[in-house]
Design a protein around this motif. Structure first.
Motif, PDB file in Angstrom:
ATOM      1  N   PHE A 132       0.881  -1.179   0.197  1.00 43.20           N
ATOM      2  CA  PHE A 132       0.071   0.023  -0.064  1.00 43.20           C
ATOM      3  C   PHE A 132       0.894   1.275  -0.238  1.00 43.20           C
ATOM      4  O   PHE A 132       1.639   1.601   0.846  1.00 43.20           O
ATOM      5  CB  PHE A 132      -0.894   0.056   1.119  1.00 43.20           C
ATOM      6  N   ASP A 133       0.906   1.900  -1.164  1.00 38.22           N
ATOM      7  CA  ASP A 133       2.047   2.948  -1.258  1.00 38.22           C
ATOM      8  C   ASP A 133       1.235   4.262  -1.330  1.00 38.22           C
ATOM      9  O   ASP A 133       0.498   4.713  -2.076  1.00 38.22           O
ATOM     10  CB  ASP A 133       2.305   2.875  -2.688  1.00 38.22           C
ATOM     11  N   ASN A 134       1.718   5.018  -0.281  1.00 26.91           N
ATOM     12  CA  ASN A 134       1.351   6.297   0.243  1.00 26.91           C
ATOM     13  C   ASN A 134       2.500   7.350  -0.116  1.00 26.91           C
ATOM     14  O   ASN A 134       2.374   8.617   0.042  1.00 26.91           O
ATOM     15  CB  ASN A 134       1.073   6.562   1.787  1.00 26.91           C
ATOM     16  N   VAL A 135       3.760   6.716  -0.379  1.00 27.51           N
ATOM     17  CA  VAL A 135       4.833   7.660  -0.392  1.00 27.51           C
ATOM     18  C   VAL A 135       5.539   7.708  -1.880  1.00 27.51           C
ATOM     19  O   VAL A 135       6.232   8.911  -2.400  1.00 27.51           O
ATOM     20  CB  VAL A 135       5.879   7.115   0.546  1.00 27.51           C
ATOM     21  N   GLY A 136       5.555   6.616  -2.728  1.00 25.80           N
ATOM     22  CA  GLY A 136       6.228   6.735  -3.892  1.00 25.80           C
ATOM     23  C   GLY A 136       7.764   6.737  -3.765  1.00 25.80           C
ATOM     24  O   GLY A 136       8.485   6.422  -2.730  1.00 25.80           O
ATOM     25  N   GLY A 137       8.288   7.230  -4.940  1.00 25.89           N
ATOM     26  CA  GLY A 137       9.826   7.300  -5.058  1.00 25.89           C
ATOM     27  C   GLY A 137      10.826   5.926  -4.368  1.00 25.89           C
ATOM     28  O   GLY A 137      10.197   4.942  -5.000  1.00 25.89           O
ATOM     29  N   PRO A 138      11.642   6.195  -3.586  1.00 21.65           N
ATOM     30  CA  PRO A 138      12.432   4.962  -3.304  1.00 21.65           C
ATOM     31  C   PRO A 138      11.673   3.921  -2.524  1.00 21.65           C
ATOM     32  O   PRO A 138      12.149   2.656  -2.478  1.00 21.65           O
ATOM     33  CB  PRO A 138      13.281   5.536  -2.286  1.00 21.65           C
ATOM     34  N   HIS A 139      10.503   4.250  -1.884  1.00 19.71           N
ATOM     35  CA  HIS A 139       9.351   3.233  -1.234  1.00 19.71           C
ATOM     36  C   HIS A 139       9.059   2.312  -2.317  1.00 19.71           C
ATOM     37  O   HIS A 139       9.009   1.099  -2.259  1.00 19.71           O
ATOM     38  CB  HIS A 139       8.533   3.604  -0.408  1.00 19.71           C
ATOM     39  N   LEU A 140       8.625   2.848  -3.381  1.00 16.17           N
ATOM     40  CA  LEU A 140       7.972   2.233  -4.320  1.00 16.17           C
ATOM     41  C   LEU A 140       8.895   1.178  -4.953  1.00 16.17           C
ATOM     42  O   LEU A 140       8.716   0.004  -5.308  1.00 16.17           O
ATOM     43  CB  LEU A 140       7.306   2.808  -5.554  1.00 16.17           C
ATOM     44  N   GLU A 141      10.385   1.837  -5.294  1.00 21.38           N
ATOM     45  CA  GLU A 141      11.250   0.942  -6.093  1.00 21.38           C
ATOM     46  C   GLU A 141      11.627  -0.339  -5.060  1.00 21.38           C
ATOM     47  O   GLU A 141      11.769  -1.324  -5.407  1.00 21.38           O
ATOM     48  CB  GLU A 141      12.542   1.892  -5.927  1.00 21.38           C
ATOM     49  N   ALA A 142      11.869   0.082  -3.642  1.00 24.59           N
ATOM     50  CA  ALA A 142      12.439  -1.010  -2.652  1.00 24.59           C
ATOM     51  C   ALA A 142      11.140  -2.236  -2.565  1.00 24.59           C
ATOM     52  O   ALA A 142      11.520  -3.386  -2.842  1.00 24.59           O
ATOM     53  CB  ALA A 142      12.371  -0.416  -1.411  1.00 24.59           C
ATOM     54  N   ALA A 143      10.030  -1.587  -2.701  1.00 26.07           N
ATOM     55  CA  ALA A 143       8.939  -2.489  -2.699  1.00 26.07           C
ATOM     56  C   ALA A 143       8.854  -3.446  -3.877  1.00 26.07           C
ATOM     57  O   ALA A 143       8.675  -4.573  -3.545  1.00 26.07           O
ATOM     58  CB  ALA A 143       7.468  -1.905  -2.234  1.00 26.07           C
ATOM     59  N   LEU A 144       8.952  -3.102  -4.901  1.00 30.12           N
ATOM     60  CA  LEU A 144       8.956  -3.564  -6.248  1.00 30.12           C
ATOM     61  C   LEU A 144       9.824  -4.774  -6.019  1.00 30.12           C
ATOM     62  O   LEU A 144       9.888  -5.756  -6.401  1.00 30.12           O
ATOM     63  CB  LEU A 144       9.263  -2.744  -7.526  1.00 30.12           C
TER      64      LEU A 144
END
Length: 335
Positions: free
Chosen positions: A220-232
């Motif tokens: 569940f992405d509220n932040v984007g950026g490096p968080h999205l990359e790490a989660a992927l």
């Protein structure tokens, strides 16, 4: 009566500053036939408002310079011109925030179900942020018992509710936030199984690998950026990514590069689903019914960060992007 309102003096460049806003005083006429006068008690600031401060229309209209800003508000009807639906003393929710009072013919007003919680909760856990968490996780994340759910911005108004709904649904919850005290609250109160302080862990990918050794089923992405990359990088086959917000990017003057590992969405057969909560207002009665039950059972908790007085509102808004808030950021006005 006189009322103050906050207007946009100029479109912010980068992080919002107090000098981007101005306070104006206006004279409100008594309510005419079929109108009511509402005095606001609680105002909300939310990250999505930053996108409206660009002068551009997106999925919602942009704010205009010199015009009063809009946002969620809880107020009380203090005078009536004989409106058939609203009486003096009624507590109501509206989108006429960033001001002390307003006159209306009733369109856009909604009585709140005060038995469910305190009035200001209808700007947070029982309002738009709560519905966002509910619809985003259950409709688009489709969590199943035993799955691992990763939530960024987890101590905010939306993320904190996502964490608790996921626990109610029998999931393992890993939460990311930016301060040790927020991590403590997520573990001890919201029930997160693990909490990552991303500011203390600059290698977010490594921290996430340690917290999710078997991978992530729902992000569940509220932040984007490096968080999205790490989660992927940690998603399991057929995982689901719920794209709710990207607060880390809202103040960027130029678009930032996207995740460098997006092809993993193909290789791992991922679903990336964006959504807008305003498409789901019809779910509000269902949401309130379920949320009311969870509150009564002691399974739902929330935090509020409260500042006082209309002049403090621009700074409260700017504080969202510094991570000043634990839970919902609210502005309280004198009753």
């Amino acid at each position: 009566m006189k009322s103050r309102e906050i207007r946009l003096r100029r479109f912010p460049e980068g992080a919002p500053q107090a000098t981007d806003f101005e306070i104006a005083e206006v004279e409100l006429a008594p309510p005419g036939p079929g109108e009511v006068l509402v005095g606001n008690l609680w105002l909300t600031v939310d990250p999505y408002m930053r996108g409206r401060m660009t002068g551009r229309d997106t999925y919602i209209s942009g704010f205009r310079l010199g015009q009063p800003l809009e946002g969620g508000a809880i107020g009380r009807v203090i005078a009536s011109g004989g409106h058939p639906k609203f009486q003096v003393g009624d507590l109501v929710r509206s989108d006429r925030g960033w001001r002390e009072a307003f006159t209306t013919d009733g369109r856009g007003l909604e009585k709140i179900e005060a038995h469910l919680g305190p009035p200001q909760a209808f700007l947070g856990a029982l309002g738009m942020p709560g519905l966002t968490a509910y619809v985003g996780l259950l409709t688009h994340g489709r969590p199943r018992s035993g799955e691992t759910i990763f939530v960024s911005g987890a101590a905010g108004a939306v993320g904190s509710i996502v964490c608790q709904i996921a626990k109610i649904k029998g999931c393992r919850v890993v939460a990311s936030t930016g301060k040790p005290a927020k991590c403590d609250w997520l573990r001890q109160v919201a029930g997160a199984d693990a909490a990552i302080d991303y500011r203390a862990n600059p290698d977010l990918g490594a921290a996430l690998a340690a917290a999710c050794p078997d991978g992530i089923d729902v992000y569940f992405d509220n932040v984007g950026g490096p968080h999205l990359e790490a989660a992927l990088g940690r998603m399991r086959q057929h995982g689901r990514i719920v794209l709710c917000g990207a607060i880390s990017r809202y103040n960027d003057a130029e678009p930032a590069p996207g995740p460098n590992n997006l092809f993993l969405a193909v290789a791992r057969r991922l679903t990336l689903q964006g959504f807008i909560v305003s498409d789901h207002w019809d779910r509000m009665p269902q949401f309130l019914a379920e949320m009311g039950g969870w509150i009564a059972e002691g399974r739902m908790h929330w935090q509020e960060t409260v500042v006082n007085g209309l002049p403090a509102m621009p700074e409260a808004f700017a504080g969202l992007f510094r991570g000043d808030n634990l839970g919902k950021m609210l502005v309280r006005l004198p009753a």
